[in-house]
Motif scaffolding. Structure first.
Motif, PDB file in Angstrom:
ATOM      1  N   ALA A 133       0.659  -0.839   0.185  1.00  0.00           N
ATOM      2  CA  ALA A 133      -0.210   0.072  -0.251  1.00  0.00           C
ATOM      3  C   ALA A 133       1.181   1.549  -0.095  1.00  0.00           C
ATOM      4  N   SER A 134       0.437   2.138   0.764  1.00  0.00           N
ATOM      5  CA  SER A 134       1.181   2.923   1.004  1.00  0.00           C
ATOM      6  C   SER A 134       2.454   3.287   1.520  1.00  0.00           C
ATOM      7  N   VAL A 135       3.000   2.115   2.575  1.00  0.00           N
ATOM      8  CA  VAL A 135       4.392   2.443   2.334  1.00  0.00           C
ATOM      9  C   VAL A 135       5.210   2.688   1.076  1.00  0.00           C
ATOM     10  N   THR A 136       4.701   2.548  -0.031  1.00  0.00           N
ATOM     11  CA  THR A 136       5.149   2.642  -0.878  1.00  0.00           C
ATOM     12  C   THR A 136       5.919   3.261  -0.702  1.00  0.00           C
ATOM     13  N   LYS A 137       5.472   4.381  -0.484  1.00  0.00           N
ATOM     14  CA  LYS A 137       5.496   6.334  -0.736  1.00  0.00           C
ATOM     15  C   LYS A 137       6.471   6.557   0.159  1.00  0.00           C
ATOM     16  N   VAL A 138       7.529   5.861   0.727  1.00  0.00           N
ATOM     17  CA  VAL A 138       8.949   5.686   1.182  1.00  0.00           C
ATOM     18  C   VAL A 138      10.223   5.940  -0.001  1.00  0.00           C
ATOM     19  N   MET A 139       9.776   5.353  -0.770  1.00  0.00           N
ATOM     20  CA  MET A 139      10.694   5.579  -2.331  1.00  0.00           C
ATOM     21  C   MET A 139      10.880   6.614  -2.782  1.00  0.00           C
ATOM     22  N   THR A 140       9.368   6.508  -3.151  1.00  0.00           N
ATOM     23  CA  THR A 140       8.612   8.165  -3.209  1.00  0.00           C
ATOM     24  C   THR A 140       9.323   9.220  -2.723  1.00  0.00           C
ATOM     25  N   LEU A 141       9.728   8.978  -1.616  1.00  0.00           N
ATOM     26  CA  LEU A 141      10.240  10.385  -0.728  1.00  0.00           C
ATOM     27  C   LEU A 141      11.660  10.387  -1.053  1.00  0.00           C
ATOM     28  N   LEU A 142      11.861   9.480  -0.682  1.00  0.00           N
ATOM     29  CA  LEU A 142      13.202   8.729  -1.141  1.00  0.00           C
ATOM     30  C   LEU A 142      14.631   9.511  -2.362  1.00  0.00           C
ATOM     31  N   LEU A 143      13.433   9.287  -3.344  1.00  0.00           N
ATOM     32  CA  LEU A 143      14.000  10.158  -5.125  1.00  0.00           C
ATOM     33  C   LEU A 143      13.990  11.329  -4.584  1.00  0.00           C
ATOM     34  N   PHE A 195      13.714  13.578  -2.269  1.00  0.00           N
ATOM     35  CA  PHE A 195      15.135  13.795  -1.492  1.00  0.00           C
ATOM     36  C   PHE A 195      16.164  13.766  -1.964  1.00  0.00           C
ATOM     37  N   GLU A 196      16.530  12.709  -2.925  1.00  0.00           N
ATOM     38  CA  GLU A 196      17.897  13.153  -3.123  1.00  0.00           C
ATOM     39  C   GLU A 196      17.427  13.722  -4.496  1.00  0.00           C
ATOM     40  N   ALA A 197      16.571  14.108  -4.975  1.00  0.00           N
ATOM     41  CA  ALA A 197      16.011  15.265  -6.072  1.00  0.00           C
ATOM     42  C   ALA A 197      16.504  16.173  -5.335  1.00  0.00           C
ATOM     43  N   ILE A 198      16.732  16.849  -4.304  1.00  0.00           N
ATOM     44  CA  ILE A 198      16.442  18.016  -4.066  1.00  0.00           C
ATOM     45  C   ILE A 198      18.151  18.146  -3.206  1.00  0.00           C
ATOM     46  N   ASP A 199      18.669  17.186  -2.733  1.00  0.00           N
ATOM     47  CA  ASP A 199      20.150  17.005  -2.702  1.00  0.00           C
ATOM     48  C   ASP A 199      20.601  17.381  -4.100  1.00  0.00           C
ATOM     49  N   SER A 200      20.263  16.972  -5.705  1.00  0.00           N
ATOM     50  CA  SER A 200      21.396  16.832  -6.068  1.00  0.00           C
ATOM     51  C   SER A 200      20.681  18.379  -6.816  1.00  0.00           C
ATOM     52  N   GLY A 201      19.886  19.405  -6.000  1.00  0.00           N
ATOM     53  CA  GLY A 201      19.610  20.364  -6.787  1.00  0.00           C
ATOM     54  C   GLY A 201      18.469  20.240  -8.028  1.00  0.00           C
ATOM     55  N   LYS A 202      17.961  19.738  -8.565  1.00  0.00           N
ATOM     56  CA  LYS A 202      17.164  19.009  -9.291  1.00  0.00           C
ATOM     57  C   LYS A 202      15.727  19.701  -8.688  1.00  0.00           C
ATOM     58  N   MET A 218      14.586   0.141   2.214  1.00  0.00           N
ATOM     59  CA  MET A 218      14.622   1.529   1.806  1.00  0.00           C
ATOM     60  C   MET A 218      14.069   1.850   2.751  1.00  0.00           C
ATOM     61  N   SER A 219      13.004   2.117   3.868  1.00  0.00           N
ATOM     62  CA  SER A 219      13.169   2.760   4.734  1.00  0.00           C
ATOM     63  C   SER A 219      14.504   3.823   6.295  1.00  0.00           C
ATOM     64  N   ARG A 220      15.595   2.515   5.629  1.00  0.00           N
ATOM     65  CA  ARG A 220      17.019   3.111   6.263  1.00  0.00           C
ATOM     66  C   ARG A 220      17.725   3.544   5.060  1.00  0.00           C
ATOM     67  N   GLU A 221      17.526   3.914   4.060  1.00  0.00           N
ATOM     68  CA  GLU A 221      18.110   5.034   3.468  1.00  0.00           C
ATOM     69  C   GLU A 221      17.324   6.045   3.690  1.00  0.00           C
ATOM     70  N   LEU A 222      16.663   6.280   3.227  1.00  0.00           N
ATOM     71  CA  LEU A 222      15.076   6.859   3.149  1.00  0.00           C
ATOM     72  C   LEU A 222      15.508   8.003   4.878  1.00  0.00           C
ATOM     73  N   ILE A 223      15.876   7.633   5.785  1.00  0.00           N
ATOM     74  CA  ILE A 223      15.932   8.239   7.055  1.00  0.00           C
ATOM     75  C   ILE A 223      17.391   8.705   7.334  1.00  0.00           C
ATOM     76  N   LYS A 224      17.953   8.419   6.039  1.00  0.00           N
ATOM     77  CA  LYS A 224      19.488   9.188   6.062  1.00  0.00           C
ATOM     78  C   LYS A 224      19.158  10.355   5.611  1.00  0.00           C
ATOM     79  N   HIS A 225      17.812  11.482   4.936  1.00  0.00           N
ATOM     80  CA  HIS A 225      17.853  12.494   5.087  1.00  0.00           C
ATOM     81  C   HIS A 225      17.077  12.822   5.993  1.00  0.00           C
ATOM     82  N   GLU A 226      17.363  13.254   7.535  1.00  0.00           N
ATOM     83  CA  GLU A 226      17.117  13.751   8.169  1.00  0.00           C
ATOM     84  C   GLU A 226      16.192  14.837   8.293  1.00  0.00           C
ATOM     85  N   LYS A 227      16.167  15.279   6.896  1.00  0.00           N
ATOM     86  CA  LYS A 227      14.672  16.492   7.186  1.00  0.00           C
ATOM     87  C   LYS A 227      13.438  16.171   6.456  1.00  0.00           C
TER      88      LYS A 227
END
Length: 378
Positions: free
Chosen positions: A58-68, A70-77, A177-186
């Motif tokens: 279900a919506s736990v899928t959004k963990v990967m969505t949010l990871l991407l 935040f990675e887009a934010i980090d890259s300046g995209k 993927m949750s572990r990867e997302l929470i590396k982005h403390e924001k």
């Protein structure tokens, strides 16, 4: 006498068959069909039940969505101030949403807030389209990122988790993927929100993660519920310097989901701790250099990990230093010159030791220049 012996034997057989059943029941912490407890810093699995069983989430899928995102934010995209315009496709999503209208605009910050707090499917799609141009391209990116993270049980078909044939993952992969997302403390600025508002206060958001109100140390992360997936959650919490990720998939109802997640987290905090690693006090701060313009160079070693140990464990951490007596010039900054190893509970962790500066080899010109500079400094 024989009948009495047979009766005793029968009772013994029945009793012995019951004991493993009791033990198995006692060992099973959760009622959900699949679950995982992971320590976030090391990725060590502390408990698992059908960890690789492929299931919708279900919506736990959004963990990967949010990871991407935040990675887009980090890259300046993407930036939090970016204005996002909702497409007809994004506005057409059902289930949990914030009722975006085609052409309606919101900041990326508000779209993330809606995705995290209210699990808004329309906001998730709007973010995906902003990052990749279309949901289809974004989903391709999701699957590529899953492969990079070693998520072998996962296939994404959409970015929000609505039921779709072949959209599957596992409790283990969700933890990864949750572990990867929470590396982005924001992300915790959003996952810790209980109630917030959009559209100038006209739209109220209430967090779907009820553990925010009931569990000590809870920090996030994402719930999900659909007919196919049941009630799911990836729950993160931190106590006494240790962060845990508890994932449960396929619960019958929300109450069971939160109870199972709490049971996993309780088990981890009650039985485990993290022993942080540090540089040994007798480790040298520099190393000699032969035939160089400098007689020594500083050394660096980035030790940024720990060992997860049972609280009742008496095992100690031992360290081993592998470093030569001296180096031969030239030496370049960042050059690997040795290794620092730690071992505990049968696990081993290695860290590279590098040179902290440059040392040029001795040359006539170099010696003359050094001598001249010394004279000029007098």
């Amino acid at each position: 006498m024989l009948n009495k012996f047979c009766l005793i034997l029968s009772i013994s057989i029945i009793f012995c068959s019951i004991i493993p059943a009791f033990a198995a029941e006692e060992a099973k912490l959760i009622t959900a069909p699949a679950g995982v407890l992971m320590e976030a810093q090391t990725g060590k699995i502390l408990y698992e039940n059908n960890p690789h069983e492929q299931r919708p989430c279900a919506s736990v899928t959004k963990v990967m969505t949010l990871l991407l995102v935040f990675e887009a934010i980090d890259s300046g995209k993407l930036s939090l101030d970016t204005t996002i315009t909702a497409s007809e496709h994004a506005a057409s999503m059902g289930g949990s949403d914030i009722w975006l209208e085609p052409g309606e605009t919101m900041s990326a910050d508000d779209m993330i807030k809606a995705t995290v707090v209210a699990s808004a499917n329309d906001a998730a799609v709007a973010l995906a389209e902003q990052v990749s141009g279309s949901e289809e391209s974004f989903v391709e990116q999701m699957n590529n990122r899953a492969k990079e993270l070693g998520m072998k049980d996962t296939v994404f078909k959409n970015c929000n988790g609505l039921d779709e044939d072949g959209h599957i993952t596992s409790a283990y992969d969700v933890a990864v993927m949750s572990r990867e997302l929470i590396k982005h403390e924001k992300i915790f600025d959003y996952t810790s929100v209980w109630i917030d508002y959009l559209r100038g206060g006209k739209t109220q958001l209430v967090n779907t993660n009820k553990l925010l109100k009931t569990y000590k140390g809870i920090t996030g992360l994402k719930t999900g519920t659909t007919d196919d997936a049941g009630c799911c959650i990836s729950a993160t919490a931190t106590r006494d310097g240790m962060s845990l990720i508890g994932v449960v998939l396929g619960c019958d109802n929300g109450k069971q989901r939160f109870a199972d997640a709490a049971a996993l987290l309780d088990y981890g905090f009650a039985n485990y701790s993290v022993k942080e690693l540090s540089i040994p006090e007798d480790m040298p701060v520099n190393i000699g250099v032969d035939n160089g313009m400098e007689s020594s160079v500083g050394i660096k070693c980035d030790v940024n990990s720990g060992f997860v140990t049972g609280k009742a464990s008496a095992d100690e951490i031992t360290s081993t230093l592998d470093l030569p007596e001296s180096l031969e010039a030239p030496v370049e900054e960042g050059q690997i010159i040795g290794k620092l190893s730690f071992e505990a509970n049968g696990e081993k962790r290695d860290f590279q030791i590098t040179a902290a500066g440059n040392v040029e080899p001795i040359t006539f010109g170099g010696v003359f220049k050094t001598a001249l500079n010394s004279l000029l400094a007098l």
